[in-house]
Design a protein around this motif. Sequence first.
Motif, PDB file in Angstrom:
ATOM      1  N   ALA A  73       0.855  -1.135  -0.169  1.00  0.00           N
ATOM      2  CA  ALA A  73      -0.048   0.133   0.022  1.00  0.00           C
ATOM      3  C   ALA A  73       0.902   1.346  -0.053  1.00  0.00           C
ATOM      4  O   ALA A  73       0.424   2.156  -0.695  1.00  0.00           O
ATOM      5  CB  ALA A  73      -0.999   0.264   1.310  1.00  0.00           C
ATOM      6  N   GLY A  74       1.805   1.223   0.837  1.00  0.00           N
ATOM      7  CA  GLY A  74       2.793   2.347   0.929  1.00  0.00           C
ATOM      8  C   GLY A  74       3.545   2.672  -0.548  1.00  0.00           C
ATOM      9  O   GLY A  74       3.735   3.693  -0.850  1.00  0.00           O
ATOM     10  N   ALA A  75       3.783   1.333  -1.271  1.00  0.00           N
ATOM     11  CA  ALA A  75       4.501   1.565  -2.350  1.00  0.00           C
ATOM     12  C   ALA A  75       3.810   2.157  -3.569  1.00  0.00           C
ATOM     13  O   ALA A  75       4.077   2.777  -4.369  1.00  0.00           O
ATOM     14  CB  ALA A  75       5.221   0.077  -2.831  1.00  0.00           C
ATOM     15  N   VAL A  76       2.299   1.649  -3.406  1.00  0.00           N
ATOM     16  CA  VAL A  76       1.349   2.022  -4.610  1.00  0.00           C
ATOM     17  C   VAL A  76       1.280   3.619  -4.366  1.00  0.00           C
ATOM     18  O   VAL A  76       1.186   4.158  -5.346  1.00  0.00           O
ATOM     19  CB  VAL A  76       0.192   1.544  -4.235  1.00  0.00           C
ATOM     20  CG1 VAL A  76      -1.120   1.628  -5.376  1.00  0.00           C
ATOM     21  CG2 VAL A  76       0.678  -0.437  -4.918  1.00  0.00           C
ATOM     22  N   ALA A 194      13.424   4.107  -6.363  1.00  0.00           N
ATOM     23  CA  ALA A 194      13.680   4.513  -4.904  1.00  0.00           C
ATOM     24  C   ALA A 194      12.410   5.181  -4.335  1.00  0.00           C
ATOM     25  O   ALA A 194      12.272   4.879  -3.060  1.00  0.00           O
ATOM     26  CB  ALA A 194      14.715   5.683  -5.037  1.00  0.00           C
ATOM     27  N   ILE A 195      11.630   5.872  -4.945  1.00  0.00           N
ATOM     28  CA  ILE A 195      10.223   6.347  -4.228  1.00  0.00           C
ATOM     29  C   ILE A 195       9.524   5.303  -3.677  1.00  0.00           C
ATOM     30  O   ILE A 195       8.781   5.176  -2.783  1.00  0.00           O
ATOM     31  CB  ILE A 195       9.583   7.268  -5.311  1.00  0.00           C
ATOM     32  CG1 ILE A 195      10.313   8.360  -5.365  1.00  0.00           C
ATOM     33  CG2 ILE A 195       8.085   7.485  -4.901  1.00  0.00           C
ATOM     34  CD1 ILE A 195       9.865   9.494  -6.693  1.00  0.00           C
ATOM     35  N   MET A 196       9.341   3.886  -4.631  1.00  0.00           N
ATOM     36  CA  MET A 196       8.499   3.068  -4.325  1.00  0.00           C
ATOM     37  C   MET A 196       9.197   2.175  -2.934  1.00  0.00           C
ATOM     38  O   MET A 196       8.332   2.086  -2.197  1.00  0.00           O
ATOM     39  CB  MET A 196       8.364   2.206  -5.218  1.00  0.00           C
ATOM     40  CG  MET A 196       7.343   2.479  -6.509  1.00  0.00           C
ATOM     41  SD  MET A 196       7.119   1.468  -7.957  1.00  0.00           S
ATOM     42  CE  MET A 196       6.096   0.273  -6.901  1.00  0.00           C
ATOM     43  N   PHE A 197      10.588   2.249  -3.104  1.00  0.00           N
ATOM     44  CA  PHE A 197      11.062   1.638  -1.707  1.00  0.00           C
ATOM     45  C   PHE A 197      10.891   2.424  -0.623  1.00  0.00           C
ATOM     46  O   PHE A 197      10.757   1.893   0.393  1.00  0.00           O
ATOM     47  CB  PHE A 197      12.467   1.499  -2.238  1.00  0.00           C
ATOM     48  CG  PHE A 197      13.443   1.240  -0.990  1.00  0.00           C
ATOM     49  CD1 PHE A 197      13.692  -0.325  -0.618  1.00  0.00           C
ATOM     50  CD2 PHE A 197      14.250   1.825   0.079  1.00  0.00           C
ATOM     51  CE1 PHE A 197      14.331  -0.710   0.634  1.00  0.00           C
ATOM     52  CE2 PHE A 197      14.695   1.559   1.101  1.00  0.00           C
ATOM     53  CZ  PHE A 197      14.788   0.266   1.367  1.00  0.00           C
ATOM     54  N   GLY A 198      10.863   3.740  -0.693  1.00  0.00           N
ATOM     55  CA  GLY A 198      10.628   4.643   0.440  1.00  0.00           C
ATOM     56  C   GLY A 198       9.229   4.525   1.004  1.00  0.00           C
ATOM     57  O   GLY A 198       9.049   4.335   1.944  1.00  0.00           O
ATOM     58  N   GLY A 199       8.400   4.375   0.118  1.00  0.00           N
ATOM     59  CA  GLY A 199       6.908   4.185   0.360  1.00  0.00           C
ATOM     60  C   GLY A 199       6.517   2.873   0.987  1.00  0.00           C
ATOM     61  O   GLY A 199       5.878   2.893   2.108  1.00  0.00           O
TER      62      GLY A 199
END
Length: 310
Positions: A73-76, A194-199
């Motif tokens: 969910a955070g990644a999406v 990188a953004i998806m990893f952070g999410g």
Amino acid sequence: MDLSSISPVLLVASIMVSATPILLAAIGELVVEKSGVLNLGVEGMMITGAVVGFVAAINSGSLMLGFAMAALAGAVLSLSFGVLTQIFLSNQVATGLGLTLVGLGLSSLIGKPYEGMKAASLPKLDIPLLGDLPILGRMLFSHDFMVYFSLFLVLAVWAFLKYTRAGLILRAVGESHDSAHALGYKVVRVRLVAIMFGGACAGLGGAYLSLVRVPQWTEGMTAGAGWIALAIVVFASWRAGRVLIGAYLFGGITVLQLNLQAAGLTWGVQYLSMSPYLITIIVLVFISSNRSRASHDAPATLGKTFHATR
């Protein structure tokens, strides 16, 4: 006030638990900012991960599935931020703030039917031999899996950024996206990953709050933890090891003020409650006062828009 009621062993153990969700979110945001992207939506991704992880765990009976769904969910949610800022070139600050508002509203909507419910918490791992040590065993080696996973993640991110070719490319994109693009690297693709990893890390941090630390769903339960994670990245000067120190510092302040209240300190309770946030602001002001050092440590293209046709 009876300070003898505060057990140092339990205090350190509580600090490790308290710092884990912030550490997970902060180490993810570190990777995002190292790629040159400033995502202010950490709070929104954390609260979304908290509610999605809790709902998944309640309905499936599996805490591991809850954590997996929270990370997804955070990644999406972070991917929506990535598409808007990296493909449609929207302003990163405004989009990040919007992401936080979306996450807070979405979590309130999803979590309304689950208020008051409780989830089974993660069992503690009693590490053989180490867990049997008289003091250190209970203090350091009798925690749940996610506490150790967060520590491993810090070590993995440090090694990734320092020793791997992919880490070098990520840092190159963050320092000069135009030069990285001229060398043939896919700047937008690197930043989206990188953004998806952070999410995903922020989602895991939120799920730790709702599945382990509380464990139940309460609206707004992150209580600014995402903003603290953002501040810790700056406090750490974009270094993984210092992120660990910053997260444990904030966790220590939070746990200490709760223990002092339990020990009978009645004067200035409201000041104790706000002390973690106040100290974070003081640290940021101190760092910001040295502009030359701050500009030297931050990735050179942090928050700047990249367009391949320029």
